[in-house]
Design a protein around this motif. Structure first.
Motif, PDB file in Angstrom:
ATOM      1  N   THR A 113       0.855  -1.181   0.000  1.00 11.03           N
ATOM      2  CA  THR A 113       0.000   0.000   0.000  1.00 11.03           C
ATOM      3  C   THR A 113       0.890   1.229   0.000  1.00 11.03           C
ATOM      4  OG1 THR A 113      -1.861   1.086   1.137  1.00 11.03           O
ATOM      5  CG2 THR A 113      -0.173   0.082   2.526  1.00 11.03           C
ATOM      6  N   SER A 114       0.282   2.391   0.030  1.00 14.92           N
ATOM      7  CA  SER A 114       1.033   3.646   0.063  1.00 14.92           C
ATOM      8  C   SER A 114       1.146   4.146   1.497  1.00 14.92           C
ATOM      9  CB  SER A 114       0.338   4.711  -0.793  1.00 14.92           C
ATOM     10  OG  SER A 114       0.201   4.276  -2.127  1.00 14.92           O
ATOM     11  N   ALA A 115       2.298   4.690   1.848  1.00 10.81           N
ATOM     12  CA  ALA A 115       2.512   5.235   3.187  1.00 10.81           C
ATOM     13  C   ALA A 115       1.620   6.458   3.378  1.00 10.81           C
ATOM     14  CB  ALA A 115       3.975   5.616   3.381  1.00 10.81           C
ATOM     15  N   GLY A 116       0.654   6.326   4.273  1.00 10.55           N
ATOM     16  CA  GLY A 116      -0.286   7.419   4.505  1.00 10.55           C
ATOM     17  C   GLY A 116      -1.633   7.212   3.856  1.00 10.55           C
ATOM     18  N   ALA A 117      -1.810   6.082   3.136  1.00  9.82           N
ATOM     19  CA  ALA A 117      -3.110   5.783   2.541  1.00  9.82           C
ATOM     20  C   ALA A 117      -4.077   5.293   3.617  1.00  9.82           C
ATOM     21  CB  ALA A 117      -2.956   4.765   1.418  1.00  9.82           C
ATOM     22  N   TYR A 118      -5.243   4.844   3.203  1.00  9.69           N
ATOM     23  CA  TYR A 118      -6.359   4.558   4.099  1.00  9.69           C
ATOM     24  C   TYR A 118      -5.957   3.630   5.249  1.00  9.69           C
ATOM     25  CZ  TYR A 118     -11.258   3.759   5.339  1.00  9.69           C
ATOM     26  OH  TYR A 118     -12.463   3.699   5.989  1.00  9.69           O
ATOM     27  N   PRO A 119      -5.977   4.116   6.494  1.00 13.06           N
ATOM     28  CA  PRO A 119      -5.485   3.307   7.619  1.00 13.06           C
ATOM     29  C   PRO A 119      -6.315   2.070   7.928  1.00 13.06           C
ATOM     30  CG  PRO A 119      -5.571   5.650   8.191  1.00 13.06           C
ATOM     31  CD  PRO A 119      -6.307   5.489   6.903  1.00 13.06           C
ATOM     32  N   PRO A 136       6.132   5.512  -0.907  1.00 14.11           N
ATOM     33  CA  PRO A 136       5.710   6.895  -0.706  1.00 14.11           C
ATOM     34  C   PRO A 136       4.802   7.401  -1.820  1.00 14.11           C
ATOM     35  CG  PRO A 136       7.970   6.814  -1.497  1.00 14.11           C
ATOM     36  CD  PRO A 136       7.559   5.393  -1.242  1.00 14.11           C
ATOM     37  N   TYR A 137       4.048   8.415  -1.494  1.00 16.59           N
ATOM     38  CA  TYR A 137       3.309   9.157  -2.518  1.00 16.59           C
ATOM     39  C   TYR A 137       4.312   9.859  -3.436  1.00 16.59           C
ATOM     40  CZ  TYR A 137      -1.409   8.785  -0.469  1.00 16.59           C
ATOM     41  OH  TYR A 137      -2.622   8.346  -0.010  1.00 16.59           O
ATOM     42  N   LYS A 138       3.849  10.194  -4.625  1.00 12.01           N
ATOM     43  CA  LYS A 138       4.654  10.957  -5.576  1.00 12.01           C
ATOM     44  C   LYS A 138       3.853  12.162  -6.020  1.00 12.01           C
ATOM     45  CE  LYS A 138       7.168  10.493  -9.958  1.00 12.01           C
ATOM     46  NZ  LYS A 138       7.492   9.542 -11.077  1.00 12.01           N
ATOM     47  N   ASP A 139       4.327  13.345  -5.663  1.00 12.97           N
ATOM     48  CA  ASP A 139       3.611  14.585  -6.011  1.00 12.97           C
ATOM     49  C   ASP A 139       2.168  14.556  -5.518  1.00 12.97           C
ATOM     50  OD1 ASP A 139       5.923  15.498  -7.345  1.00 12.97           O
ATOM     51  OD2 ASP A 139       5.301  14.516  -9.206  1.00 12.97           O
ATOM     52  N   PRO A 337       5.441  13.656   3.529  1.00 12.02           N
ATOM     53  CA  PRO A 337       5.225  15.098   3.652  1.00 12.02           C
ATOM     54  C   PRO A 337       3.771  15.524   3.536  1.00 12.02           C
ATOM     55  CG  PRO A 337       5.896  14.594   1.428  1.00 12.02           C
ATOM     56  CD  PRO A 337       5.897  13.286   2.172  1.00 12.02           C
ATOM     57  N   GLN A 338       2.850  14.563   3.364  1.00 14.80           N
ATOM     58  CA  GLN A 338       1.443  14.929   3.233  1.00 14.80           C
ATOM     59  C   GLN A 338       0.882  15.527   4.525  1.00 14.80           C
ATOM     60  OE1 GLN A 338       2.588  11.870   1.736  1.00 14.80           O
ATOM     61  NE2 GLN A 338       2.671  13.154  -0.099  1.00 14.80           N
TER      62      GLN A 338
END
Length: 372
Positions: A113-119, A136-139, A337-338
């Motif tokens: 999954t993505s770091a910071g996506a739906y917990p 990580p997310y990208k942009d 950084p989100q």
């Protein structure tokens, strides 16, 4: 008296929930929120036809709901041009995610999954002993290429991505998502969370292909249809994948009231068009409020706007806390950084006026460090 012990896995887990509800915060504050703009609910409410149908169904609440959700399942199949065997109804996307993880993830199995996506998805994976791998997310977008690459690297059984995305509100077009589907490693299933798809621009969702046994699409009545409290979601997938839910699901988990309300909401296309217009207007209003305060609203295909507070996560967290002190319930992303952002759900004009009045005060508190 001696009781049985928890399993080692259960004993190792914290007794927590992915989100602290606004009700818990109100109890802690001893005061209700002036504006409830943190849970991405539809404050515009459900279709009046859905309300009327649920009111009528309330008199039948002494009966269990149809364990097959036949009427709703068939209506959804017709709506999407697929067979009823390709649809499974569940207690919101959250409930369906838990079932998917239970079906496919055992102790030590890799999930990406993505770091910071739906917990909540992460909560289920951890609860069944899976091993989470995050990219990580990208942009400020989830990164399909990185997710695919990580899945191939670790031999993942599941990849989770939301399109449009929560918590950033960003989205990829259908071609990009189809390319991700086409690139899935062997033995890996894509969980495509489309909770906000009804509010996204045309061309966001790839075509539904029920022959693809490695893709599960998740949709909900909680967002655009305004039925978050009714807990009605559904999965779309290949028939042999969908039938797997019957091995583990709570067959009486769907209430008659929820099934009836969702069916009426699905049929009220004019109300959905109305909500889409309300959400577009509210997104524009939130963006203008942010800009008037020197902040940057991010483009959104959802029923919320994520606002870049211009500094780091500590500053954004102070802004959020100050807004809560002002009676405005909002949330923020959890991972840098989100986490420089706050996330504000679309609301009624009165609610957004309350947010507009509170935001300058919250920013001043954060700037001077004199919260509380």
């Amino acid at each position: 008296m001696i009781k049985p012990q928890l399993t080692p896995l259960a004993a190792s887990l914290p007794a927590s929930v992915p989100f602290v509800g606004p009700e818990a915060q109100e109890r802690q504050r001893g005061q209700v929120f002036t504006a409830r703009l943190g849970a991405n609910e539809s404050t515009f409410g459900p279709s009046p036809k859905a309300i009327a149908a649920m009111r009528q169904a309330a008199s039948e609440a002494w009966m269990y709901g149809d364990p097959e959700s036949r009427d709703l399942r068939h209506a959804l199949a017709q709506h999407h041009g697929i067979a009823p065997e390709n649809v499974m109804i569940g207690e919101g996307i959250d409930g369906l995610l838990g079932l998917v993880v239970r079906l496919y993830v055992g102790a030590g199995d890799a999930v990406v999954t993505s770091a910071g996506a739906y917990p909540t998805f992460n909560y289920h994976v951890t609860g069944f002993g899976g091993q989470l791998h995050m990219v990580p997310y990208k942009d400020d977008h989830e990164d399909p290429d990185a997710l695919i690459a990580k899945a191939a690297e670790v031999g993942a059984k599941l990849i989770y991505i939301a399109n449009p995305d929560n918590p950033m509100g960003s989205w990829h077009d259908a071609a990009r998502m189809q390319a991700m589907i086409d690139a899935l490693p062997a033995g890996c299933m894509l969980i495509l969370d489309e909770a906000y798809i009804d509010l996204a621009p045309g061309g966001t969702a790839p075509a539904i292909d029920t022959a693809a046994a490695n893709v599960l699409r998740m949709r909900t009545f909680s967002k655009a249809h305004g039925l978050a409290g009714a807990r009605v979601g559904y999965a779309i997938g290949a028939a042999d994948v969908i039938i797997g839910f019957n091995k583990v699901r709570n067959h009486f988990g769907m209430s008659r009231i929820g099934q009836t309300g969702a069916l009426a909401a699905l049929q009220d296309t004019s109300w959905l068009a109305h909500i889409r217009a309300e959400v577009r207007a509210a997104r524009d209003t939130i963006a203008a409020i942010a800009q008037d305060n020197g902040l940057t609203p991010l483009p959104s295909a959802t029923n919320f706007v994520t606002i870049d507070c211009g500094k780091d996560g500590a500053f954004a967290k102070t802004v959020l806390a100050a807004l809560i002190d002002e009676g405005i319930f909002v949330r923020m992303p959890f991972v840098a950084p989100q986490d420089r952002c706050i996330r504000v759900s679309c609301g009624t004009p009165a609610q957004l006026e309350a947010f507009q009045a509170a935001l300058p005060k919250a920013l001043a508190c954060a700037a001077h460090g004199n919260l509380g």
